[in-house]
Design a protein around this motif. Sequence first.
Motif, short mmCIF file in Angstrom:
data_model
loop_
_atom_site.label_atom_id
_atom_site.label_comp_id
_atom_site.label_asym_id
_atom_site.label_seq_id
_atom_site.Cartn_x
_atom_site.Cartn_y
_atom_site.Cartn_z
N ALA A 145 0.83 -1.21 0.00
CA ALA A 145 0.00 0.00 0.00
C ALA A 145 0.87 1.26 0.00
O ALA A 145 0.60 2.21 -0.74
CB ALA A 145 -0.94 -0.01 1.20
N ALA A 146 1.93 1.27 0.84
CA ALA A 146 2.80 2.44 0.91
C ALA A 146 3.55 2.65 -0.40
O ALA A 146 3.62 3.76 -0.93
CB ALA A 146 3.80 2.29 2.06
N SER A 147 4.11 1.56 -0.93
CA SER A 147 4.84 1.67 -2.19
C SER A 147 3.92 2.12 -3.32
O SER A 147 4.32 2.90 -4.19
CB SER A 147 5.48 0.32 -2.54
N SER A 148 2.68 1.63 -3.29
CA SER A 148 1.71 2.05 -4.30
C SER A 148 1.44 3.55 -4.20
O SER A 148 1.34 4.25 -5.21
CB SER A 148 0.39 1.28 -4.12
N GLY A 149 1.33 4.03 -2.95
CA GLY A 149 1.10 5.45 -2.75
C GLY A 149 2.24 6.31 -3.29
O GLY A 149 2.01 7.32 -3.96
N PHE A 150 3.47 5.89 -3.00
CA PHE A 150 4.62 6.65 -3.50
C PHE A 150 4.74 6.54 -5.02
O PHE A 150 5.14 7.50 -5.69
CB PHE A 150 5.91 6.16 -2.83
N LEU A 151 4.39 5.38 -5.56
CA LEU A 151 4.44 5.20 -7.00
C LEU A 151 3.50 6.16 -7.70
O LEU A 151 3.80 6.68 -8.78
CB LEU A 151 4.05 3.75 -7.35
N MET A 152 2.33 6.43 -7.07
CA MET A 152 1.32 7.30 -7.68
C MET A 152 1.51 8.78 -7.34
O MET A 152 0.76 9.62 -7.82
CB MET A 152 -0.07 6.85 -7.25
N MET A 153 2.50 9.09 -6.53
CA MET A 153 2.73 10.47 -6.15
C MET A 153 2.98 11.39 -7.35
O MET A 153 2.51 12.54 -7.35
CB MET A 153 3.91 10.56 -5.18
N PRO A 154 3.70 10.96 -8.39
CA PRO A 154 3.86 11.85 -9.56
C PRO A 154 2.54 12.27 -10.18
O PRO A 154 2.45 13.37 -10.73
CB PRO A 154 4.69 10.99 -10.54
N PHE A 155 1.50 11.41 -10.09
CA PHE A 155 0.20 11.79 -10.64
C PHE A 155 -0.33 13.00 -9.90
O PHE A 155 -0.87 13.94 -10.50
CB PHE A 155 -0.82 10.66 -10.52
N ASN A 156 -0.19 12.97 -8.57
CA ASN A 156 -0.68 14.08 -7.74
C ASN A 156 0.07 15.37 -8.06
O ASN A 156 -0.54 16.44 -8.19
CB ASN A 156 -0.51 13.77 -6.25
N ILE A 157 1.40 15.26 -8.14
CA ILE A 157 2.22 16.44 -8.41
C ILE A 157 1.86 17.04 -9.77
O ILE A 157 1.70 18.26 -9.91
CB ILE A 157 3.72 16.08 -8.34
N LEU A 158 1.71 16.17 -10.76
CA LEU A 158 1.37 16.64 -12.10
C LEU A 158 -0.02 17.29 -12.10
O LEU A 158 -0.23 18.32 -12.74
CB LEU A 158 1.40 15.47 -13.08
N SER A 159 -0.97 16.70 -11.36
CA SER A 159 -2.31 17.27 -11.29
C SER A 159 -2.28 18.66 -10.66
O SER A 159 -2.96 19.58 -11.13
CB SER A 159 -3.22 16.34 -10.47
N VAL A 160 -1.48 18.84 -9.61
CA VAL A 160 -1.36 20.15 -8.96
C VAL A 160 -0.72 21.16 -9.90
O VAL A 160 -1.15 22.31 -9.99
CB VAL A 160 -0.53 20.03 -7.65
N ILE A 161 0.32 20.73 -10.62
CA ILE A 161 1.00 21.64 -11.56
C ILE A 161 0.03 22.09 -12.65
O ILE A 161 -0.04 23.28 -12.99
CB ILE A 161 2.23 20.94 -12.18
#
Length: 451
Positions: free
Chosen positions: A296-312
């Motif tokens: 679950a944690a690794s999945s969260g970190f793996l998907m972090m770029p999606f969040n950053i890109l969405s914010v940008i």
Amino acid sequence: MKRVNRDIILLIASMGIFVEALDIAIVNLAIPEIEKDLGLTNHSSYQLQSLYILTYGCFLVLGGKLSDFFGRKKIFLWGTGIFLLTSLGAGLSHTFYSLLTFRILQGLGAALLMPAAFSIVNYYFTEPEERSKAIAVFSSFAAIGSASGLSVGGIITSYLGWSWVFLINVPILVVVMAVIYFILEKDTSVNSGLPDIPSAIVMVLVMLCITWTTDLLSEAAEHYPGILLCITGAAVLTWYLYTRLKTQASPLLSLEVLSLSSLKKGNLLFVLLGALFTGYLFMMSFLVQKNFHFSAASSGFLMMPFNILSVIVARFALPKIVGKISSRHLAVWGNLAMLAGAICLVAAVQYHNLVFLVAGGSFIAGIGMTLCFTGYSVIAMERVPAEHLGVGGSLTTTSYLVGGGLGLPLFAAFMDTTAGVTNSKPVLILLAIALLCIGILKRDDRQSARD
């Protein structure tokens, strides 16, 4: 009202919708831990999502009408308060039925919060260009919340425990309630009669019939009598609702508003977006944990770029794009991103390639969702009168949730929840929906050119 106050109002209303959107997605990666801690089956844990979405969608229109009748500030505070208390209750739950009860009541709070927040934004930003920009900001918060839910849920679950996917809402909503209470002007009274509660109940029953029909379709041969009964019930209730709306002095929904071409088109697009993105969230949680064997944690970190890109995209790209290109072109670009993401996910499944997986999520959650949600919101609301803003906003979100309710069983039918995504069929559904949306938008462009 001063500009700085309006900016604060926009930020706080957007934070309310951010929490609501986050809550739909954040539970996905926490479900395995909830199952383990409470001893649940896959079907029981699935109810935590489906019943929340169902309650939310069923009461949204009534929430919008209550916002228009009692006042946007009052209903926003009530909805936020209910959402806050039920988030606290869900986080402190130690049994499945307690958690499920609070999760259902969360849906009720969201059904009051969302249309009131949308009405607040539309009320304080009245000029067409500034309203488009305000809706873009508001919608981007919803898109960011939806896109970041998977990542945040996985990280929180691993390091703090699954209870905190609900408890995280509490401090945010305390601030939101305090600011809205002191800054928003007092609601003006409305002298019309109470909202048409019987019509609201009939609308809830129609949505229940539609949802049950979709759930039964996965085993259609065994449940065809039930499917036939639900379809018949939905048709009869819809006819009764239409007749009632025509005859009521103060109907739950204005048929004149419902007939607006912009709102009808926006609602259709939101149904498709709900099916696409809710299916994506459901599918992605299994892809990363079952196919690629991430925690679950690794999945969260793996998907972090999606969040950053969405914010940008929301913070830097959208303010420059909105006003320079039409909302329809914005939505087309969003669907092209969805299309590119679906193609990448097909490659990820076929070749078991992590690069394609990350690229697919970036296109869909990082870019496509933000652009589509914003574009569709502007399309839907551009001709809705001010006195119907609450109901108009609730209809678009209802459409999104109906799409999610219809899409989940469709995607689940092609998946093995123990093994993950074993073929490209569920991913190809994403691709087909994106193509359909592009076709609808291009057809609208051709009609506008002729007019």
